[in-house]
Design a protein around this motif. Structure first.
Motif, PDB file in Angstrom:
ATOM      1  N   ILE A 124       0.831  -1.205   0.000  1.00  0.00           N
ATOM      2  CA  ILE A 124       0.000   0.000   0.000  1.00  0.00           C
ATOM      3  C   ILE A 124       0.866   1.256   0.000  1.00  0.00           C
ATOM      4  O   ILE A 124       0.673   2.171  -0.820  1.00  0.00           O
ATOM      5  CB  ILE A 124      -0.943  -0.007   1.210  1.00  0.00           C
ATOM      6  CG1 ILE A 124      -1.854  -1.235   1.195  1.00  0.00           C
ATOM      7  CG2 ILE A 124      -1.783   1.274   1.246  1.00  0.00           C
ATOM      8  CD1 ILE A 124      -2.552  -1.499   2.524  1.00  0.00           C
ATOM      9  N   ASP A 125       1.801   1.338   0.933  1.00  0.00           N
ATOM     10  CA  ASP A 125       2.628   2.546   1.042  1.00  0.00           C
ATOM     11  C   ASP A 125       3.483   2.795  -0.201  1.00  0.00           C
ATOM     12  O   ASP A 125       3.521   3.935  -0.700  1.00  0.00           O
ATOM     13  CB  ASP A 125       3.507   2.477   2.290  1.00  0.00           C
ATOM     14  CG  ASP A 125       2.765   2.845   3.564  1.00  0.00           C
ATOM     15  OD1 ASP A 125       1.583   3.240   3.492  1.00  0.00           O
ATOM     16  OD2 ASP A 125       3.373   2.738   4.655  1.00  0.00           O
ATOM     17  N   PRO A 126       4.187   1.787  -0.741  1.00  0.00           N
ATOM     18  CA  PRO A 126       4.947   2.048  -1.965  1.00  0.00           C
ATOM     19  C   PRO A 126       4.074   2.500  -3.136  1.00  0.00           C
ATOM     20  O   PRO A 126       4.493   3.359  -3.923  1.00  0.00           O
ATOM     21  CB  PRO A 126       5.622   0.704  -2.254  1.00  0.00           C
ATOM     22  CG  PRO A 126       5.773   0.077  -0.908  1.00  0.00           C
ATOM     23  CD  PRO A 126       4.522   0.467  -0.175  1.00  0.00           C
ATOM     24  N   ASP A 127       2.866   1.944  -3.250  1.00  0.00           N
ATOM     25  CA  ASP A 127       1.979   2.370  -4.327  1.00  0.00           C
ATOM     26  C   ASP A 127       1.517   3.811  -4.132  1.00  0.00           C
ATOM     27  O   ASP A 127       1.456   4.595  -5.089  1.00  0.00           O
ATOM     28  CB  ASP A 127       0.762   1.446  -4.408  1.00  0.00           C
ATOM     29  CG  ASP A 127       1.061   0.129  -5.113  1.00  0.00           C
ATOM     30  OD1 ASP A 127       2.206  -0.058  -5.577  1.00  0.00           O
ATOM     31  OD2 ASP A 127       0.150  -0.717  -5.206  1.00  0.00           O
ATOM     32  N   ILE A 128       1.170   4.163  -2.888  1.00  0.00           N
ATOM     33  CA  ILE A 128       0.776   5.542  -2.610  1.00  0.00           C
ATOM     34  C   ILE A 128       1.958   6.473  -2.850  1.00  0.00           C
ATOM     35  O   ILE A 128       1.814   7.553  -3.443  1.00  0.00           O
ATOM     36  CB  ILE A 128       0.236   5.676  -1.174  1.00  0.00           C
ATOM     37  CG1 ILE A 128      -1.144   5.011  -1.080  1.00  0.00           C
ATOM     38  CG2 ILE A 128       0.149   7.150  -0.750  1.00  0.00           C
ATOM     39  CD1 ILE A 128      -1.739   4.981   0.316  1.00  0.00           C
ATOM     40  N   ALA A 129       3.155   6.068  -2.421  1.00  0.00           N
ATOM     41  CA  ALA A 129       4.340   6.895  -2.628  1.00  0.00           C
ATOM     42  C   ALA A 129       4.608   7.120  -4.107  1.00  0.00           C
ATOM     43  O   ALA A 129       4.978   8.225  -4.523  1.00  0.00           O
ATOM     44  CB  ALA A 129       5.552   6.245  -1.955  1.00  0.00           C
ATOM     45  N   ALA A 130       4.427   6.078  -4.928  1.00  0.00           N
ATOM     46  CA  ALA A 130       4.631   6.234  -6.368  1.00  0.00           C
ATOM     47  C   ALA A 130       3.647   7.241  -6.956  1.00  0.00           C
ATOM     48  O   ALA A 130       4.008   8.054  -7.816  1.00  0.00           O
ATOM     49  CB  ALA A 130       4.491   4.883  -7.063  1.00  0.00           C
ATOM     50  N   ALA A 131       2.403   7.199  -6.475  1.00  0.00           N
ATOM     51  CA  ALA A 131       1.401   8.163  -6.943  1.00  0.00           C
ATOM     52  C   ALA A 131       1.757   9.582  -6.501  1.00  0.00           C
ATOM     53  O   ALA A 131       1.586  10.543  -7.262  1.00  0.00           O
ATOM     54  CB  ALA A 131       0.017   7.771  -6.429  1.00  0.00           C
ATOM     55  N   LEU A 132       2.264   9.716  -5.283  1.00  0.00           N
ATOM     56  CA  LEU A 132       2.701  11.030  -4.802  1.00  0.00           C
ATOM     57  C   LEU A 132       3.877  11.531  -5.639  1.00  0.00           C
ATOM     58  O   LEU A 132       3.985  12.731  -5.926  1.00  0.00           O
ATOM     59  CB  LEU A 132       3.103  10.955  -3.331  1.00  0.00           C
ATOM     60  CG  LEU A 132       2.018  10.554  -2.327  1.00  0.00           C
ATOM     61  CD1 LEU A 132       2.597  10.505  -0.917  1.00  0.00           C
ATOM     62  CD2 LEU A 132       0.827  11.504  -2.378  1.00  0.00           C
ATOM     63  N   GLY A 133       4.759  10.601  -6.015  1.00  0.00           N
ATOM     64  CA  GLY A 133       5.908  10.988  -6.825  1.00  0.00           C
ATOM     65  C   GLY A 133       5.518  11.593  -8.160  1.00  0.00           C
ATOM     66  O   GLY A 133       6.180  12.504  -8.658  1.00  0.00           O
ATOM     67  N   GLU A 176      -8.348  -0.027  -3.141  1.00  0.00           N
ATOM     68  CA  GLU A 176      -9.185  -1.124  -3.639  1.00  0.00           C
ATOM     69  C   GLU A 176      -8.322  -2.291  -4.116  1.00  0.00           C
ATOM     70  O   GLU A 176      -8.654  -3.464  -3.889  1.00  0.00           O
ATOM     71  CB  GLU A 176     -10.091  -0.630  -4.763  1.00  0.00           C
ATOM     72  CG  GLU A 176     -11.221   0.272  -4.269  1.00  0.00           C
ATOM     73  CD  GLU A 176     -12.097   0.813  -5.389  1.00  0.00           C
ATOM     74  OE1 GLU A 176     -11.776   0.514  -6.578  1.00  0.00           O
ATOM     75  OE2 GLU A 176     -13.077   1.514  -5.091  1.00  0.00           O
ATOM     76  N   LYS A 177      -7.217  -1.996  -4.755  1.00  0.00           N
ATOM     77  CA  LYS A 177      -6.289  -3.037  -5.207  1.00  0.00           C
ATOM     78  C   LYS A 177      -5.843  -3.922  -4.055  1.00  0.00           C
ATOM     79  O   LYS A 177      -5.757  -5.146  -4.194  1.00  0.00           O
ATOM     80  CB  LYS A 177      -5.072  -2.387  -5.863  1.00  0.00           C
ATOM     81  CG  LYS A 177      -3.894  -3.327  -6.108  1.00  0.00           C
ATOM     82  CD  LYS A 177      -2.672  -2.572  -6.592  1.00  0.00           C
ATOM     83  CE  LYS A 177      -1.443  -3.473  -6.648  1.00  0.00           C
ATOM     84  NZ  LYS A 177      -0.237  -2.737  -7.110  1.00  0.00           N
ATOM     85  N   TRP A 178      -5.579  -3.306  -2.894  1.00  0.00           N
ATOM     86  CA  TRP A 178      -5.073  -4.050  -1.745  1.00  0.00           C
ATOM     87  C   TRP A 178      -6.177  -4.496  -0.791  1.00  0.00           C
ATOM     88  O   TRP A 178      -5.902  -5.042   0.278  1.00  0.00           O
ATOM     89  CB  TRP A 178      -4.026  -3.215  -1.007  1.00  0.00           C
ATOM     90  CG  TRP A 178      -2.764  -3.066  -1.799  1.00  0.00           C
ATOM     91  CD1 TRP A 178      -2.368  -1.986  -2.527  1.00  0.00           C
ATOM     92  CD2 TRP A 178      -1.749  -4.053  -1.994  1.00  0.00           C
ATOM     93  NE1 TRP A 178      -1.176  -2.220  -3.159  1.00  0.00           N
ATOM     94  CE2 TRP A 178      -0.769  -3.489  -2.832  1.00  0.00           C
ATOM     95  CE3 TRP A 178      -1.580  -5.354  -1.524  1.00  0.00           C
ATOM     96  CZ2 TRP A 178       0.375  -4.194  -3.224  1.00  0.00           C
ATOM     97  CZ3 TRP A 178      -0.436  -6.054  -1.912  1.00  0.00           C
ATOM     98  CH2 TRP A 178       0.522  -5.472  -2.750  1.00  0.00           C
TER      99      TRP A 178
END
Length: 322
Positions: free
Chosen positions: A92-101, A304-306
């Motif tokens: 979850i966190d890496p995916d959110i971080a990628a979106a923030l990036g 939703e993915k996770w």
């Protein structure tokens, strides 16, 4: 904060349905991690051109120049952050971080460390932020030791981005008669140290003692998988962890044959991205980026993915914990 000894169940979904919702790709077994701060992983995102990023100008110039935000994280807490079979940091966190990036025009580079060293790593400038299923509490905001009530550091600011409660789980078919936290008196709990679950366990141990209902013995470990291993070997009766982590373990460990959740979630609180108090520009940039991915729908796709949409927030907040 030091959590209240009165347990507050979170909004109800059935345990069976909730556990089923954590069906993520692959039946991955959890693996432990040491304090390996040299272990770097750029997660699931690639660096974006700052010139194309809508919020790049909100970042401190030093970070814009580097093009990287260094993230301190305990990468052994599936499904929030963990290593996949190829050794890549996912969750979850890496995916959110990628979106923030994408919003900020930088790469979020995850660096592995034990949970109880992450805030210290921020103070030592080893990391720019800590993002590791960290509950936003007043004690952490103010740099106060939850056990002693004494000031031990400068504290951190949080950008809140998710909400999760705490769950109990046992070896499957061996629930020890545990239905609520008051049933823990006379039991042995394994837990990851310095987590919110650890705080709740210590509060409950004090309550058991005060009520004369037997001793709650607490064994604390550097990682949650170590706590689970202790329970699997019958050295502990129960483990406590944030609900997404507990549900993921129940779904995946041993192909779903190892563990079961007992009772309901309690003490729902916000996860926050921790930022040093003196880094307000980075904090505000992260808040703007979190709000942007909420507004554009990327955030919803990730939760939703996770299978954790129940913990989604609709507004990015600073220091919303209590």
């Amino acid at each position: 904060m030091t959590a209240s000894s009165t347990r507050r169940p979170t909004a109800a979904t059935s345990r069976t349905a909730a556990v089923g919702a954590i069906a993520v790709a692959g039946a991955l077994l959890l693996t432990g991690c040491g304090d390996q701060t040299k272990d770097k992983d750029k997660g699931s995102g690639e660096s974006q051109s700052a010139s194309k990023a809508p919020l790049a100008d909100k970042l401190p110039q030093q970070i814009r120049d580097k093009g990287v935000i260094k993230v301190g994280s305990d990468i052994a807490y599936a499904p929030v952050e963990f290593k996949d079979d190829a050794g890549k940091t996912v969750g979850i966190d890496p995916d959110i971080a990628a979106a923030l990036g994408k919003q900020l025009g930088v790469t979020f580079e995850f660096q592995n460390g034990t949970f109880d060293t992450l805030i210290g790593g921020l103070a030592a400038k080893r990391y720019d932020i800590a993002m590791s299923a960290m509950t936003d509490t007043k004690d952490r905001q103010e740099g106060v030791d939850a056990d002693t009530g004494k000031k031990v550091g400068a504290g951190v600011d949080f950008v809140d981005y998710f909400t999760a409660g705490v769950s109990l789980y046992t070896n499957k078919g061996d629930d020890q008669g545990i239905k609520t936290w008051d049933d823990l008196c006379g039991k042995t709990m394994a837990v990851q140290r310095n987590t919110f679950s650890h705080d709740l366990a210590k509060d409950q141990a004090a309550k058991c003692k005060k009520d004369g209902k037997g001793t709650l013995k607490i064994e604390d470990f550097g990682t949650n998988p170590e706590a689970e291993t202790r329970m699997r070997s019958k050295g502990a009766d129960v483990v406590s962890a944030d609900f997404p982590i507990a549900a993921y373990s129940v779904k995946n460990a041993g192909g779903g044959k190892y563990f079961e959740i007992v009772g309901d979630q309690v003490e729902a609180g916000p996860y926050g991205i921790a930022v040093a108090k003196d880094n307000t520009r980075l904090r505000d940039a992260l808040k703007a980026a979190v709000q942007a991915i909420i507004d554009n729908g990327e955030y919803q796709k990730i939760v939703e993915k996770w299978g954790v949409a129940d913990g989604a927030v609709t507004e990015a907040k600073i220091n919303g914990g209590s």
